[in-house]
Design an enzyme around this catalytic site. Structure first.
Site, PDB file in Angstrom:
ATOM      1  N   TYR A 165       0.859  -1.192   0.000  1.00 26.35           N
ATOM      2  CA  TYR A 165       0.000   0.000   0.000  1.00 26.35           C
ATOM      3  C   TYR A 165       0.888   1.233   0.000  1.00 26.35           C
ATOM      4  O   TYR A 165       1.881   1.278   0.725  1.00 26.35           O
ATOM      5  CB  TYR A 165      -0.900  -0.014   1.244  1.00 26.35           C
TER       6      TYR A 165
ATOM      7  N   ASP B 177       9.324   2.730  -0.292  1.00 31.33           N
ATOM      8  CA  ASP B 177       8.300   3.391   0.511  1.00 31.33           C
ATOM      9  C   ASP B 177       8.513   2.954   1.958  1.00 31.33           C
ATOM     10  O   ASP B 177       8.113   1.860   2.358  1.00 31.33           O
ATOM     11  CB  ASP B 177       6.905   3.003  -0.001  1.00 31.33           C
TER      12      ASP B 177
ATOM     13  N   LYS C  24       4.557   8.946   9.028  1.00 30.99           N
ATOM     14  CA  LYS C  24       4.319   8.351  10.355  1.00 30.99           C
ATOM     15  C   LYS C  24       5.308   8.812  11.432  1.00 30.99           C
ATOM     16  O   LYS C  24       5.158   9.897  11.972  1.00 30.99           O
ATOM     17  CB  LYS C  24       4.271   6.832  10.228  1.00 30.99           C
TER      18      LYS C  24
END
Ligand code: PLP
Length: 428
Positions: A144, A239, A267
């Site tokens: 994702y 990523d 994050k």
């Protein structure tokens, strides 16, 4: 467990917000339930509006590596708020955070801050297209990268290498430009590059896949995709929105020794505030406006509060042995949970890396997307709800990853093990 107030709020929210939530997985749909509304979070615990408390293994989906409302971070944020919450002009904290990240990740010479992981990945792919003059890019099924149009593409039929949209509203042009491969299967990557190599701008990968549950890269997989990208002149994008500063200070790239061309982060580097970033070699990053011609901007990019929280978090991680401690906690916990499962005659797979882990309700080894699809999601739903009753908050989906934070202690571990024993008894 009393849930009256959460249910009232959810009913109200459902009239005002699609599905009652501002991000789909929070809705608890895949665990056949309705969400808890959280009033407060401290240390390893969440407190809901009905007065229940939970040991939290979601950690806001990764960012809260120091635990909730960590003293030093909270104090720095409070001071920063007093100095104003957004300037729309550069501030010192942006420079501090950029310097910390660049020092920690040798593949990054320049970095641009944005406000979410989605923005980071979208912008990185745009930059890769600009730098290579090519249009297609490769991603892996089960990874994702946020909700940008070009990432909401899944594998098509076996005969197609181009993907198909996983959501309405995405044009056929976008899906034609997205090529899908199988995680941990180098042959699938070789095949796609053989067919489309000359038009592939980039390959984007979660070096540790954490969005289909936790799936670790197999030996030589990341090395192999690095070689393939080099062979065809495509850029490799890691990523590291989840894995950045999670397994060690820096990214998973520091552990595996493979340098991507571009890295996306989010994050943890925002210390619990909305943030994202993308960076890489100066020669590539210099293409970004205003230095270069690739446009990308943001009203709240480099927001002083987010930058302050991020820099405070990284400074603590940089100068402590928290990584060792949280890894030991996760190692102990997953070892004990495995014993509990085996005692119950249940041989579910557990994957762990550092402080991240997933319990898969499947007896297959979980090495890729097809294995993940063998999981008994109804069993997971039962386990999730039974754990919640016992005060333990696991992710409300089989396909997410659990996180241990620096605030989790042995008492939390022991309580979780007992809760797991009871939950398993209920669901078996
Ligand atoms: N990349 C990865 C690996 C992620 O896990 C996520 C979100 O979970 C994103 C990108 C998107 O980040 P955001 O939710 O901040 O847009």
């Amino acid at each position: 467990m009393q849930k009256k107030r959460s249910e009232e709020l959810f009913a109200q929210a459902s009239k005002l917000i699609p599905g009652g939530v501002n991000s789909p997985v929070r809705a608890f749909k895949s665990v056949n339930s309705t969400p808890l509304f959280i009033k407060e979070a401290r240390g390893s615990r969440l407190f809901d509006v009905d007065g229940n408390q939970y040991i939290d293994y979601v950690c806001s989906w990764g960012p809260m590596i120091l635990g909730h409302s960590q003293g030093e971070v909270a104090a720095k944020v409070k001071e920063a708020v007093d100095r104003g919450t957004s300037y729309g002009a550069p501030c010192e904290a942006e420079v501090e955070l950029a310097a910390l990240i660049i020092e920690a990740l040798p593949s990054i010479e320049k970095i641009r801050m944005v406000s979410s992981g989605t923005e980071a990945t979208m912008s990185a792919v745009r930059l890769a297209r600009a730098c290579t003059g090519r249009e297609k890019f490769v991603k892996f099924e089960g990874c994702y990268h946020g909700h940008g149009d070009s990432f909401l593409i899944k594998a098509g039929s076996g005969l197609m290498t181009a993907g198909v949209p996983s959501s309405p509203g995405i044009t056929s042009g976008v899906s034609e430009d997205t090529l899908i491969c199988t995680y941990n299967d180098l042959d699938s990557v070789k095949q796609v590059f053989k067919e489309h190599g000359a038009s592939i701008a980039a390959l984007i990968v979660e070096p540790v896949a954490a969005n289909m549950g936790l799936v670790l890269p197999e030996k030589d997989f990341l090395e192999g995709i690095r070689e393939i990208c080099d062979l065809y002149g495509a850029l490799l994008i890691f990523d590291e929105v989840i894995s950045g500063f999670r397994c060690c200070y820096g990214g998973f790239q520091n552990m595996c020794g493979i340098e991507p061309d571009l890295t996306t982060l989010g994050k943890i580097i925002g210390g619990g505030f909305p943030v994202g970033a993308y960076g890489g070699r100066a020669e590539l990053m210099n293409r970004i406006a205003p230095e270069g011609d690739v446009y990308q901007a943001g009203t709240l990019s480099g927001n002083p509060i987010a930058m302050t929280a991020g820099a405070a978090t990284l400074n603590i991680l940089r100068n402590s042995d928290w990584y060792d401690r949280i890894e030991v906690m996760a190692y102990y916990l997953t070892g004990q949970l495995r014993s509990v499962l085996e005692d119950a005659g249940c041989f579910f797979s557990i994957n762990r890396l550092g402080s991240m882990f997933s319990i898969f309700c499947s007896e297959s080894d979980i090495r890729g997307y097809a294995d993940v699809m063998t999981c008994d999601t109804e069993f997971y739903a039962c386990l999730f709800n039974a754990l919640l009753e016992e005060g333990v908050y696991f992710p409300p989906s089989q396909f997410e990853t659990c996180f241990v934070s620096a605030a989790h202690d042995l008492t939390d571990m022991e309580k979780t093990i007992i809760a797991f024993q009871k939950a398993l008894k209920k669901c078996k």
